[in-house]
Design a protein around this motif. Sequence first.
Motif, PDB file in Angstrom:
ATOM      1  N   SER A   1      -4.409  -6.587   5.945  1.00 41.13           N
ATOM      2  CA  SER A   1      -4.948  -5.291   5.123  1.00 41.13           C
ATOM      3  C   SER A   1      -3.907  -5.000   4.029  1.00 41.13           C
ATOM      4  O   SER A   1      -2.836  -5.295   3.924  1.00 41.13           O
ATOM      5  CB  SER A   1      -5.159  -4.120   6.135  1.00 41.13           C
ATOM      6  OG  SER A   1      -6.258  -4.450   7.021  1.00 41.13           O
ATOM      7  N   SER A   2      -4.496  -4.201   2.939  1.00 35.69           N
ATOM      8  CA  SER A   2      -3.843  -3.569   2.002  1.00 35.69           C
ATOM      9  C   SER A   2      -3.864  -2.204   1.730  1.00 35.69           C
ATOM     10  O   SER A   2      -5.148  -1.746   2.012  1.00 35.69           O
ATOM     11  CB  SER A   2      -4.073  -4.156   0.604  1.00 35.69           C
ATOM     12  OG  SER A   2      -3.622  -5.740   0.872  1.00 35.69           O
ATOM     13  N   ALA A   3      -2.887  -1.253   1.313  1.00 36.60           N
ATOM     14  CA  ALA A   3      -2.999  -0.083   1.232  1.00 36.60           C
ATOM     15  C   ALA A   3      -2.182   0.360   0.110  1.00 36.60           C
ATOM     16  O   ALA A   3      -1.196  -0.363  -0.115  1.00 36.60           O
ATOM     17  CB  ALA A   3      -2.936   0.625   2.568  1.00 36.60           C
ATOM     18  N   MET A   4      -2.535   1.616  -0.381  1.00 31.30           N
ATOM     19  CA  MET A   4      -1.566   2.173  -1.597  1.00 31.30           C
ATOM     20  C   MET A   4      -1.340   3.632  -1.190  1.00 31.30           C
ATOM     21  O   MET A   4      -2.419   4.286  -0.837  1.00 31.30           O
ATOM     22  CB  MET A   4      -2.103   2.228  -2.989  1.00 31.30           C
ATOM     23  CG  MET A   4      -1.207   2.652  -4.114  1.00 31.30           C
ATOM     24  SD  MET A   4      -1.781   2.444  -5.511  1.00 31.30           S
ATOM     25  CE  MET A   4      -3.176   3.662  -5.806  1.00 31.30           C
ATOM     26  N   GLU A   5       0.061   4.041  -1.140  1.00 37.08           N
ATOM     27  CA  GLU A   5       0.203   5.240  -1.047  1.00 37.08           C
ATOM     28  C   GLU A   5       0.748   5.994  -2.545  1.00 37.08           C
ATOM     29  O   GLU A   5       1.939   5.358  -2.993  1.00 37.08           O
ATOM     30  CB  GLU A   5       1.538   5.573  -0.030  1.00 37.08           C
ATOM     31  CG  GLU A   5       1.821   7.044   0.086  1.00 37.08           C
ATOM     32  CD  GLU A   5       3.227   6.825   1.077  1.00 37.08           C
ATOM     33  OE1 GLU A   5       3.375   7.773   1.757  1.00 37.08           O
ATOM     34  OE2 GLU A   5       4.200   5.987   0.591  1.00 37.08           O
ATOM     35  N   VAL A   6       0.234   6.974  -2.896  1.00 42.16           N
ATOM     36  CA  VAL A   6       0.616   7.892  -4.346  1.00 42.16           C
ATOM     37  C   VAL A   6       1.831   8.646  -3.870  1.00 42.16           C
ATOM     38  O   VAL A   6       1.502   9.235  -2.966  1.00 42.16           O
ATOM     39  CB  VAL A   6      -0.576   8.350  -4.848  1.00 42.16           C
ATOM     40  CG1 VAL A   6      -0.128   9.065  -6.103  1.00 42.16           C
ATOM     41  CG2 VAL A   6      -1.797   7.539  -5.235  1.00 42.16           C
TER      42      VAL A   6
ATOM     43  N   LYS B   1       1.626   8.198 -12.715  1.00 43.94           N
ATOM     44  CA  LYS B   1       1.898   8.214 -11.507  1.00 43.94           C
ATOM     45  C   LYS B   1       2.902   6.970 -10.717  1.00 43.94           C
ATOM     46  O   LYS B   1       3.061   6.109 -11.414  1.00 43.94           O
ATOM     47  CB  LYS B   1       0.675   8.472 -10.514  1.00 43.94           C
ATOM     48  CG  LYS B   1      -0.186   7.320 -10.810  1.00 43.94           C
ATOM     49  CD  LYS B   1      -1.523   7.315  -9.969  1.00 43.94           C
ATOM     50  CE  LYS B   1      -2.486   8.611 -10.525  1.00 43.94           C
ATOM     51  NZ  LYS B   1      -3.865   8.754  -9.896  1.00 43.94           N
ATOM     52  N   SER B   2       3.212   7.373  -9.501  1.00 45.40           N
ATOM     53  CA  SER B   2       3.965   6.056  -9.041  1.00 45.40           C
ATOM     54  C   SER B   2       3.286   6.006  -7.595  1.00 45.40           C
ATOM     55  O   SER B   2       2.859   6.672  -7.025  1.00 45.40           O
ATOM     56  CB  SER B   2       5.533   6.637  -8.972  1.00 45.40           C
ATOM     57  OG  SER B   2       6.108   6.656 -10.027  1.00 45.40           O
ATOM     58  N   ALA B   3       3.612   4.855  -6.936  1.00 43.34           N
ATOM     59  CA  ALA B   3       2.970   4.622  -5.868  1.00 43.34           C
ATOM     60  C   ALA B   3       3.768   3.413  -5.046  1.00 43.34           C
ATOM     61  O   ALA B   3       4.632   2.584  -5.488  1.00 43.34           O
ATOM     62  CB  ALA B   3       1.542   4.253  -5.976  1.00 43.34           C
ATOM     63  N   ASN B   4       3.433   3.333  -3.792  1.00 47.40           N
ATOM     64  CA  ASN B   4       4.064   2.354  -2.777  1.00 47.40           C
ATOM     65  C   ASN B   4       2.754   1.469  -2.368  1.00 47.40           C
ATOM     66  O   ASN B   4       1.849   2.184  -2.002  1.00 47.40           O
ATOM     67  CB  ASN B   4       4.775   2.800  -1.583  1.00 47.40           C
ATOM     68  CG  ASN B   4       6.025   3.607  -1.767  1.00 47.40           C
ATOM     69  OD1 ASN B   4       6.600   3.262  -2.708  1.00 47.40           O
ATOM     70  ND2 ASN B   4       6.299   4.585  -1.087  1.00 47.40           N
TER      71      ASN B   4
ATOM     72  N   VAL C   1      -3.318   8.233   1.103  1.00 46.48           N
ATOM     73  CA  VAL C   1      -3.532   6.705   1.271  1.00 46.48           C
ATOM     74  C   VAL C   1      -4.622   6.181   0.609  1.00 46.48           C
ATOM     75  O   VAL C   1      -5.858   6.723   1.191  1.00 46.48           O
ATOM     76  CB  VAL C   1      -3.255   6.223   2.814  1.00 46.48           C
ATOM     77  CG1 VAL C   1      -3.457   4.820   2.586  1.00 46.48           C
ATOM     78  CG2 VAL C   1      -1.825   6.739   3.067  1.00 46.48           C
ATOM     79  N   GLN C   2      -4.783   5.348  -0.013  1.00 48.61           N
ATOM     80  CA  GLN C   2      -6.004   4.688  -0.340  1.00 48.61           C
ATOM     81  C   GLN C   2      -6.002   3.011   0.044  1.00 48.61           C
ATOM     82  O   GLN C   2      -5.097   2.504   0.072  1.00 48.61           O
ATOM     83  CB  GLN C   2      -5.981   4.274  -1.854  1.00 48.61           C
ATOM     84  CG  GLN C   2      -5.972   5.545  -2.724  1.00 48.61           C
ATOM     85  CD  GLN C   2      -6.154   5.508  -4.270  1.00 48.61           C
ATOM     86  OE1 GLN C   2      -6.968   4.487  -4.699  1.00 48.61           O
ATOM     87  NE2 GLN C   2      -5.428   6.193  -5.126  1.00 48.61           N
ATOM     88  N   VAL C   3      -7.216   2.897   0.885  1.00 46.58           N
ATOM     89  CA  VAL C   3      -7.222   1.731   1.569  1.00 46.58           C
ATOM     90  C   VAL C   3      -7.782   0.607   0.623  1.00 46.58           C
ATOM     91  O   VAL C   3      -8.785   1.058   0.016  1.00 46.58           O
ATOM     92  CB  VAL C   3      -8.066   1.791   2.787  1.00 46.58           C
ATOM     93  CG1 VAL C   3      -8.219   0.361   3.433  1.00 46.58           C
ATOM     94  CG2 VAL C   3      -7.519   2.656   3.726  1.00 46.58           C
ATOM     95  N   ILE C   4      -6.979  -0.242   0.284  1.00 45.19           N
ATOM     96  CA  ILE C   4      -7.630  -1.268  -0.843  1.00 45.19           C
ATOM     97  C   ILE C   4      -8.454  -2.213  -0.005  1.00 45.19           C
ATOM     98  O   ILE C   4      -9.759  -2.814  -0.522  1.00 45.19           O
ATOM     99  CB  ILE C   4      -6.297  -2.213  -1.448  1.00 45.19           C
ATOM    100  CG1 ILE C   4      -5.339  -1.008  -1.861  1.00 45.19           C
ATOM    101  CG2 ILE C   4      -7.160  -2.983  -2.245  1.00 45.19           C
ATOM    102  CD1 ILE C   4      -4.051  -1.756  -2.355  1.00 45.19           C
ATOM    103  N   ASN C   5      -8.036  -2.674   1.179  1.00 41.55           N
ATOM    104  CA  ASN C   5      -8.903  -3.702   1.918  1.00 41.55           C
ATOM    105  C   ASN C   5      -8.428  -3.835   3.457  1.00 41.55           C
ATOM    106  O   ASN C   5      -7.107  -3.498   3.632  1.00 41.55           O
ATOM    107  CB  ASN C   5      -8.530  -4.971   1.254  1.00 41.55           C
ATOM    108  CG  ASN C   5      -9.403  -6.145   2.294  1.00 41.55           C
ATOM    109  OD1 ASN C   5     -10.603  -6.021   2.467  1.00 41.55           O
ATOM    110  ND2 ASN C   5      -8.586  -6.976   2.863  1.00 41.55           N
TER     111      ASN C   5
END
Length: 478
Positions: A471-476, A430-433, A451-455
Motif C-alpha cells: 500500500s501507499s499513502a501520503m501525509e501532508v 506544501k510538503s508531505a511524507n 492522510v491521503q491513501v494512494i493505493n
Amino acid sequence: MFYELYIRSFCDGNGDGIGDLVGAEQKLDYLAGLGIEGIWLLPILQSPAYHGYSVTDFFSINPIYGNLKELRSFLASAHRRDLKVILDLPINHTSPSHEWFLRALDGERPYRDWYLFLQNEDWLKARRHWDGEKVWTNYSGQWAYTLFGPGSPDLNYESTSLWQQMKEVLTFWLSVGFDGFRFDAAKHIFDFSIEKGICEYQHSRNIAFWKEMTSHCRSISPDSIFVSEVWDDARIVDLYSAIFGIGFNFPLAEDLKSAIAKKDPELLVISLKTDLNRCFRAKRSYESGLFLTNHDMSRLVSSMNGDRELSLLSMSVLLSLPGVPFFYYGEELGMEGVYNMYFNEEQLEPFLWYENGYGPGQTEWKALGKNHPHSGVSYEAQEAVDDSYYMRFRAILEFRKSNPWLRFATIKSVKRKETLIMLKVTGESKSANILHNLGTKKIAVDLNADVQVINGTVSKYRNKRYLGALSSAMEVTE
C-alpha cells in the motif's frame, strides 16, 4: 499526465475494425475522465507499417486513420477538454517506399543527398551498437545505411537542405494544431562516422540539430512541448533532455519495476536516489518523463508476472514522484502483453471495451492473444465494480491529478525502515511524507489525521495507524 495512445487499437469510428481519429474523438470524454492532461499520439503519418515508424509521406495522414479534417476535429475537441496533444514524429528514417528514397535511388538531387549511400566497401563491416547486426542494406545493387533494418533507410542530416525540409514538416504539423512532439530515436540523427566507417554516436552534432529544430518550433508556438526518447545513461540523457524540456527516464522505469517485482525495498531506495538524482535539487534543467511501460516494452501486469497488486503498487510509487507521468493505453485495464523485438504485436492488442469482445467502437484489426473476451479485463466488466483493477488504477490517477504540486516537487530524503519506504518531498505550496509498504504484511506508521491513501489501505487500531501490505499513502505536513 500523458496517455500514450496507439490509435489503431483504441476505438473504431467507421466500422472497419481499425481504430481511427473519429473513434478516438468519441472517446475523449473517457480520456479526460481519467484525469490526464495530455495525449501522446503514436505515429499517424502515412506508412506501410502497422507501427507507423517508417513514413512514406511526412505531410499526409495514414488513410486508415482518417483525413486532415478529422484530425483537426480531434485536436479541437481535445483542446476544448483542456487536453494537450503531442505527435510522435519519426524523422530519423523513412520507409524505402517513400518518394524521397525512390528518387534517391534514381540519383536525383537533392534526394540522393538525403540518404547515406555506401562510399567505402570497408563500411560494410560496421555493426549496430546494441546487438551487432549489420547496418547496410542492398537495394537493387545500391547499399544504403539502415540502422533500424531494411524497412527504415536512415535520413542523412549531413545535407543542410534536409534540415530545411524537416523544419517545413514541423511547421506543418504545428499549424494543424499539435501542441508539440515526441521525437523518436533522438540520439540517432548522427550515429555513423563517415571518417571512421563505424557506428558512433555524435552527441554534440545531434544536440546542435535538436537545438535548431526546437528553436524553430518555439518561434512558431512558444509553448511547444517536446519529449525526447534517449535510451542511455544519465549523463547522456541529461544532455538531450535539457534541450527538449522533458526526457523519458528509462533507467527509473526498469529499476522501479525490478524493485517492486522482487519486493526489494533497498533496491527501490537505490533506484530513486540514482535515477531521480536531479529531483533532489530545487533547480532542474528539465523534467523527468515518468513511465513504466510503452509500445517498446512488455505491459505492466506481464512485467509483474501477472501480479496486479504489484502493478498497482508500481503505479503508486511512480505517481508519487516529481516529473511528468506517462502511461500506456490499456494499462488502466490491466491488459497483458509481452514484448518481442522481432514480433512486437502482443503489447499492441485492441483496447477491450466490451466483455464479449464486440460492440460499437471495438477494434478488431488483430487477434487477442493475451486479453481475451470474458476474462474480466474489459472496461465494461470493470467500470462498475468499486474494487476492480480499473477503478483502483483510476483512483491512483485521481490522487496525482489532485496533487499537481508533485510535478515540480523536490525530494528532500528517501529512507527505509524494514519494508517501508519513506520519501520527504517539498513543493512551492506544501510538503508531505510519502510512504510505500513493499511488504506482504501491514506495518505500523507514524501518520497524522491528514492522510491521503494512494493505493491499498490505511487502518487504525488502538491509536496506531497501519499501512497495509503493498500500500501507499501520503501525509501532508504543511
